[in-house]
Motif scaffolding. Structure first.
Motif, PDB file in Angstrom:
ATOM      1  N   LEU A  79       0.820  -1.211   0.000  1.00  0.00           N
ATOM      2  CA  LEU A  79       0.000   0.000   0.000  1.00  0.00           C
ATOM      3  C   LEU A  79       0.850   1.254   0.000  1.00  0.00           C
ATOM      4  N   GLU A  80       0.379   2.245  -0.696  1.00  0.00           N
ATOM      5  CA  GLU A  80       1.014   3.558  -0.629  1.00  0.00           C
ATOM      6  C   GLU A  80       0.806   4.100   0.790  1.00  0.00           C
ATOM      7  N   HIS A  81       1.846   4.549   1.421  1.00  0.00           N
ATOM      8  CA  HIS A  81       1.828   5.038   2.804  1.00  0.00           C
ATOM      9  C   HIS A  81       1.307   3.966   3.765  1.00  0.00           C
ATOM     10  N   GLY A  82       1.560   2.721   3.437  1.00  0.00           N
ATOM     11  CA  GLY A  82       1.062   1.614   4.246  1.00  0.00           C
ATOM     12  C   GLY A  82       1.606   1.602   5.658  1.00  0.00           C
ATOM     13  N   SER A  83       2.850   2.024   5.835  1.00  0.00           N
ATOM     14  CA  SER A  83       3.433   2.007   7.177  1.00  0.00           C
ATOM     15  C   SER A  83       2.718   2.972   8.117  1.00  0.00           C
ATOM     16  N   GLU A  84       2.005   3.942   7.561  1.00  0.00           N
ATOM     17  CA  GLU A  84       1.239   4.896   8.373  1.00  0.00           C
ATOM     18  C   GLU A  84      -0.146   4.352   8.733  1.00  0.00           C
ATOM     19  N   ARG A  85      -0.498   3.197   8.190  1.00  0.00           N
ATOM     20  CA  ARG A  85      -1.846   2.655   8.386  1.00  0.00           C
ATOM     21  C   ARG A  85      -1.849   1.306   9.101  1.00  0.00           C
ATOM     22  N   GLU A  90      -4.523  -3.658  10.942  1.00  0.00           N
ATOM     23  CA  GLU A  90      -4.752  -4.686  11.967  1.00  0.00           C
ATOM     24  C   GLU A  90      -6.260  -4.900  12.146  1.00  0.00           C
ATOM     25  N   GLN A  91      -7.003  -3.811  12.210  1.00  0.00           N
ATOM     26  CA  GLN A  91      -8.462  -3.896  12.320  1.00  0.00           C
ATOM     27  C   GLN A  91      -9.062  -4.540  11.070  1.00  0.00           C
ATOM     28  N   PHE A  92      -8.508  -4.181   9.913  1.00  0.00           N
ATOM     29  CA  PHE A  92      -9.011  -4.732   8.646  1.00  0.00           C
ATOM     30  C   PHE A  92      -8.819  -6.245   8.604  1.00  0.00           C
ATOM     31  N   SER A 148      -7.258   4.513  -3.237  1.00  0.00           N
ATOM     32  CA  SER A 148      -8.047   3.322  -3.576  1.00  0.00           C
ATOM     33  C   SER A 148      -8.383   2.490  -2.344  1.00  0.00           C
ATOM     34  N   ILE A 149      -7.625   2.648  -1.297  1.00  0.00           N
ATOM     35  CA  ILE A 149      -7.835   1.854  -0.090  1.00  0.00           C
ATOM     36  C   ILE A 149      -9.027   2.369   0.703  1.00  0.00           C
ATOM     37  N   CYS A 150      -9.237   3.677   0.713  1.00  0.00           N
ATOM     38  CA  CYS A 150     -10.289   4.275   1.536  1.00  0.00           C
ATOM     39  C   CYS A 150     -11.678   3.659   1.305  1.00  0.00           C
ATOM     40  N   PRO A 151     -12.143   3.530   0.074  1.00  0.00           N
ATOM     41  CA  PRO A 151     -13.477   2.942  -0.107  1.00  0.00           C
ATOM     42  C   PRO A 151     -13.578   1.504   0.414  1.00  0.00           C
ATOM     43  N   HIS A 157     -16.413  -0.330   7.620  1.00  0.00           N
ATOM     44  CA  HIS A 157     -16.684   0.690   8.652  1.00  0.00           C
ATOM     45  C   HIS A 157     -15.413   1.058   9.411  1.00  0.00           C
ATOM     46  N   LEU A 158     -14.303   1.151   8.659  1.00  0.00           N
ATOM     47  CA  LEU A 158     -13.027   1.526   9.241  1.00  0.00           C
ATOM     48  C   LEU A 158     -12.610   2.894   8.723  1.00  0.00           C
ATOM     49  N   PRO A 159     -11.867   3.642   9.524  1.00  0.00           N
ATOM     50  CA  PRO A 159     -11.414   4.960   9.071  1.00  0.00           C
ATOM     51  C   PRO A 159     -10.320   4.834   8.020  1.00  0.00           C
ATOM     52  N   CYS A 160     -10.186   5.868   7.251  1.00  0.00           N
ATOM     53  CA  CYS A 160      -9.177   5.852   6.176  1.00  0.00           C
ATOM     54  C   CYS A 160      -7.949   6.651   6.575  1.00  0.00           C
TER      55      CYS A 160
END
Length: 161
Positions: A79-85, A90-92, A148-151, A157-160
């Motif tokens: 993922l782009e900027h995956g280390s920030e997410r 983990e929730q996903f 693309s990850i946000c949707p 029902h997780l934040p982006c």
């Protein structure tokens, strides 16, 4: 005999000159052949570097992203900027364990040199829907763009962020 010696020396000198000329010609031929081979290799490398990405390559990233058993670090790497997410990833993984989703990459459309969109079928236990995903090439690897990850996260029902 002196004339013979002079003739022999002259003939030897001529033969050496001819050999040197052949050797020089061979060297230049080798150089031009080597230069042509280098140019061909360079052109092939450039063509490979600019070759369009395939759906199979992108599918690998999507498969990791939707795999509930994939470690968060593996998901972050695709993922782009995956280390920030990592927290939301983990929730996903928890969401995916209870409600498995899959993604199947279809047609890939270039946007520019390092961006493509891919029609992707997202499927779950109750059906599926097509969703375009954007991929970015970063450091020679194709990764799923952050937008693309946000949707997908929002479907769970997780934040982006």
């Amino acid at each position: 005999m002196t004339i013979r010696k002079i003739a022999a020396v002259a003939a030897s000198a001529a033969a050496l000159t001819a050999l040197t000329a052949c050797s020089a010609t061979d060297d230049s031929t080798d150089d031009s052949t080597e230069n042509a081979a280098t140019a061909t290799t360079s052109a092939s490398t450039d063509a490979a570097a600019t070759a369009p990405v395939t759906a199979d390559v992108l599918q690998q990233q999507v498969t990791i992203f939707f795999d509930p058993a994939a470690p968060v670090e593996a998901k972050a790497a695709v993922l782009e900027h995956g280390s920030e997410r990592t927290a939301v990833l983990e929730q996903f993984n928890g969401v995916l364990a209870g409600y498995p989703l899959t993604g199947t990459v279809g047609e890939v459309t270039p946007v520019d040199d390092d961006t493509v969109t891919a029609s992707t079928q997202i499927a779950g236990p109750h059906g599926g829907a097509p969703m375009p995903l954007t991929f970015e090439q970063v450091d020679g690897r194709w990764i799923i763009a952050g937008d693309s990850i946000c949707p997908i996260l929002e479907m769970g029902h997780l934040p982006c962020n």
